[in-house]
Every structure is written in C-alpha cells, then in structure tokens.
Enzyme design. Structure first.
Site, PDB file in Angstrom:
ATOM      1  N   ASP A  50      20.182  -7.599   5.452  1.00 24.56           N
ATOM      2  CA  ASP A  50      19.976  -6.962   6.751  1.00 24.56           C
ATOM      3  C   ASP A  50      18.831  -5.949   6.709  1.00 24.56           C
ATOM      4  O   ASP A  50      18.693  -5.115   7.615  1.00 24.56           O
ATOM      5  CB  ASP A  50      21.264  -6.288   7.237  1.00 24.56           C
ATOM      6  CG  ASP A  50      21.262  -6.065   8.754  1.00 24.56           C
ATOM      7  OD1 ASP A  50      20.601  -6.853   9.456  1.00 24.56           O
ATOM      8  OD2 ASP A  50      21.910  -5.117   9.213  1.00 24.56           O
ATOM      9  N   ASP A 107      20.592 -14.376   9.258  1.00 21.66           N
ATOM     10  CA  ASP A 107      19.460 -13.458   9.479  1.00 21.66           C
ATOM     11  C   ASP A 107      18.438 -13.443   8.352  1.00 21.66           C
ATOM     12  O   ASP A 107      17.374 -12.820   8.500  1.00 21.66           O
ATOM     13  CB  ASP A 107      19.927 -12.014   9.719  1.00 21.66           C
ATOM     14  CG  ASP A 107      20.719 -11.842  10.990  1.00 21.66           C
ATOM     15  OD1 ASP A 107      20.643 -12.729  11.855  1.00 21.66           O
ATOM     16  OD2 ASP A 107      21.427 -10.831  11.121  1.00 21.66           O
ATOM     17  N   ASP A 122      29.870  -5.161  15.027  1.00 21.70           N
ATOM     18  CA  ASP A 122      28.482  -5.319  14.581  1.00 21.70           C
ATOM     19  C   ASP A 122      27.964  -4.047  13.915  1.00 21.70           C
ATOM     20  O   ASP A 122      26.915  -4.060  13.267  1.00 21.70           O
ATOM     21  CB  ASP A 122      27.570  -5.636  15.772  1.00 21.70           C
ATOM     22  CG  ASP A 122      27.887  -6.969  16.408  1.00 21.70           C
ATOM     23  OD1 ASP A 122      28.133  -7.928  15.658  1.00 21.70           O
ATOM     24  OD2 ASP A 122      27.888  -7.062  17.648  1.00 21.70           O
TER      25      ASP A 122
END
Length: 443
Positions: A226, A264, A417
């Site tokens: 991330d 991601d 999230d």
C-alpha cells in the site's frame, strides 16, 4: 463411504500399507510397502499394460465436474511405460481420463486435470505397467481431488463477521449480520498477520476441499504494501516476500483454490518514488505469478485495479510485464465500489489490449462485495475509496455476467478501509458492525 469431494483417494502415500488398494493377478504382479510408498513389480509374463496393475475402487465421479489426478512415480529401469486411468470400475470399463507416461529412475510428479464424462459411484483409478519384462514401479503421493463451483464457494467459518457474531450473539444487529454476511462466501485474506502462511493456507485449503467447495483467497503481503498508506505493512524485504510466496504455494499444494493476487500492487506502481522501485515491484509480482501459476488446481487472478484509476492500455502493459500469460486472468474493483457493468466494460477493454499484445483469452473476476449502489453519490460525483457513505452489498459470489468468470466478494464487507469516511477510528482490516449495517441497509 469413499470421499465425494476433496481428496477421493485413501492412503495415497501407502503409510497404512496397501489398505484401500488392490493389485492384479499375482502371477503378473507383486507389491510391497516398505514405508516409502508402493513397490509394484511386474513379471515377464505381463505382456500387456493391463496384465500388471494396481488400483482403488468405489470412487464417486460426477459428470461435468473438474478433477485433478497427481502422483509421484519412478521405475527400476528408464523408459518404463506407466498408464494411469480413471473410469468405470466395471464392464465396459469406460475411461474418463487415460494418460500414458514414460518413467525414469528419479521420482517425478505427474499432474493431470480433466472434466469427468462419467456419473458413477463405482469409479476406479488404476495404474498399469505390464511390458514383457521384469520391472518395478515406485508410486507415492497419489491424489484425486475434486472441488468445483458446482458445489459452491466455501464460506469462511472464521471471518471477522463470524467472530464478531460469536462474541455478540445478543446484539440487535446480530441477526441481519448473520443472514447477510456470515452465511455468504467471500475471500479470506492472507498477509503478514499470518505467523505460518504455509500451515494456515494448508489448513484453509484442506477445510474447503473436505466440504467439496472452492475457497477464495486474497494474498496481500507485498513488500512496501500500500506504499505506506492505510494498509501499510507486508513483507520486510524482497527476499522475505519471495520466501513467503514459496511457503504460500507449498501450503496450497494441489488443492483447488481461487487466488486474487496482491490487490493494488500494480495499480500503485505510479506512486512508487523511483524507476528502480517500480522495476522491483513488478519483478516481485512476476515471481508470485510464476510460482503460483504452476499450482495444478489453482486459478490465479492478478489484480488489475479499477475502472477509474489506470487506463486499460497501461494496465494491460503492467499485467503483461508481471507475467499474466502464465495465469488465468485478472481481478477488477477489489475493495472498490464501481457497478458491475462499469467493471465489466473496463475489464473487457483490458482483455482486448492484452490480446493486442499477444496474450488472448484472459479471464477476469469482479469484486461485488460493496458495489450494490455503484460508486456515485447523490450528486453524481464519484465517492472516495475509503469507507464512503451510501454504499450497499453487491451480488453475492457467483458465476459471472458481462464476460466475467465470476462475481466475488473479495473485500470482506464490514472490514474497514482505514480510519476514514464513515469509519473514523476503525483501523484498516478491522470488522465494524456499524460499517456492516450500513452496507446491509445501504446507508
């Protein structure tokens, strides 16, 4: 009663001697189990392959279901012919798979996947090797597994929602959370919170196979995960990541698993600070693709971002560089909110770009866990990605539409999230009944 789902073979390593197995006419074959598998010796009188054979009966085969046969074998002399058959265990002995291999003197693992043309409770697996010469064949690690979406996706019994329900059975939100979330199949995520990834995946894949269902797993442990955002963490180094992937693959083994790989990781390439970092990230994803892509019963989907992030030509290039040619396809909308039609249009554009790059036929899956209201707010503006208000559960995990292989709950509904949106103070990955109820009610 023999197994109907999961591993159909009993005593496939012969640790219990020849229990569950039979051998042919002793004039043509003798068998022994010295503790390292089966030693089966054919005599010179065994002229035909089927004169010397060993096998297992009463296997349940279902027409249209997918199976994987795997075994490890070697022979006392190179070039020995071994025939493996799965089919009817009685006249007319119709096979649904019939494979012949040449054995060497070193152990070799063979794996074959097939769709059964038979529907029977009297199926048979046999190994045949008569060839007019005295030869010994060594067999071990024999497995015949079945798990398809015809039996359904596996429901994670230890999801965050299920754990919350166990701890809060009298909460006024408990019934709706049980009905709408706990009973629905979705992905279990694996990452740096797993102390023993091999053992954890082995247990999870085994539990699903024993139920005859297909587990969905998301592997999420990329180095610099991330890019330092709400879900930061992951492997401590590139070498640690590669070791983690190796252990994950060993844990899954030859069990059927649907894998969503590193959400991601490719979409965030542009946010990495240097070309070297981007090259390293792509190489790490490619390593995972190469390693997991060799698993015989795994369907791997490499994350492909979402419809409002990376343009299709660029995403196709990133997927190509990461080795998508070696796996089933890619996933879109993971942990996002775009409507199904928007997602399918985006994914179809990516598949067209991949075909243009010489990689045709790639499939895709869509995360529908939170896209029931799409990604637009009341004013027609695209909502933020982090716990936005007004979202709703989407279509539960099922066969796909609009060209998708499957619609899946990949993000776990109710898991935050991060400390943002309508979930202030709730860290990423933590379950919140408040967030779950909003998704159920569409608030």
């Amino acid at each position: 009663m023999p197994a109907r789902y999961g591993d159909l073979i009993t005593n496939g390593t012969f640790t219990n001697g020849t229990t569950g197995w039979w051998a042919g006419d002793p004039a043509y074959i003798t068998v022994a189990t010295p503790g390292t598998g089966l030693e089966a010796t054919a005599t010179t009188d065994a002229v035909n392959l089927w004169d010397a054979l060993v096998g297992q009966d009463d296997l349940i085969l279902r027409s249209g279901c997918r199976y994987t046969l795997s075994f490890t074998a070697r022979a006392s002399q190179p070039g020995t012919t071994l025939r493996a058959q799965v089919g009817l265990g009685a006249d007319p002995w119709t096979p649904t798979i019939d494979k012949t291999v040449a054995l060497g003197t070193a152990d070799t693992c063979f794996t074959f996947s097939f769709t059964s043309t038979l529907d029977t409770t009297t199926g048979q697996l046999s190994f045949q090797f008569g060839q007019s010469t005295a030869v010994t064949v060594y067999l071990t690690e024999i497995r015949l597994t079945c798990s398809t979406v015809e039996e359904g996706f596996y429901v994670d019994p230890d999801s965050n929602a299920a754990k919350w329900l166990t701890a809060n059975p009298d909460d006024p939100r408990a019934k709706k959370i049980e009905r709408s979330l706990v009973r629905r199949p979705g992905a279990r995520w694996f990452g740096d919170w797993n102390n023993d990834i091999k053992s954890d995946l082995d247990a999870y894949a085994g539990e699903a196979a024993s139920e005859g269902q297909l587990p969905i797993v998301a592997l999420y442990n990329m180095y610099n995960r991330d890019n330092g955002g709400q879900s930061s963490g992951g492997a401590a180094s590139p070498d640690a990541y590669r070791a983690w992937v190796d252990a994950a693959a060993a844990g899954i083994g030859d069990r059927p698993v649907l894998i969503v790989l590193e959400p991601d990781s490719l979409a965030q390439l542009g946010s990495l600070p240097t070309d070297a970092a981007r090259t390293e990230r792509t190489a790490l994803v490619a390593y995972a693709v190469q390693t997991l892509g060799t698993l015989p019963a795994a369907n791997v989907y490499l994350d492909g971002g979402n419809a409002t992030w990376i343009r299709p030509p660029e995403m196709a290039n990133r997927l190509q560089d990461a080795g998508i040619a070696q796996v089933r396809g890619f996933a879109v909308n993971v942990a996002n909110f775009d409507a199904v039609d928007v997602c399918c249009t985006y994914a179809t554009q990516i598949t067209a770009e991949l075909a243009r790059l010489g990689i045709p036929g790639k499939g895709f899956v869509v995360d529908t866990s939170r896209n029931g209201n799409g990604a637009m707010d009341a004013e027609g503006q695209h909502v933020d990605w982090c716990n936005p208000a007004g979202r709703r559960l989407g279509v539960a995990s099922s066969i796909g539409v609009g060209g998708a292989d499957y619609l899946l709950w990949i993000k776990v509904p109710g898991d935050s999230d991060g400390s943002c949106g309508v979930g202030p103070g709730i860290p990423a990955g933590a379950f919140s009944p408040h967030l779950a109820e909003r998704l159920i009610d569409g608030g």
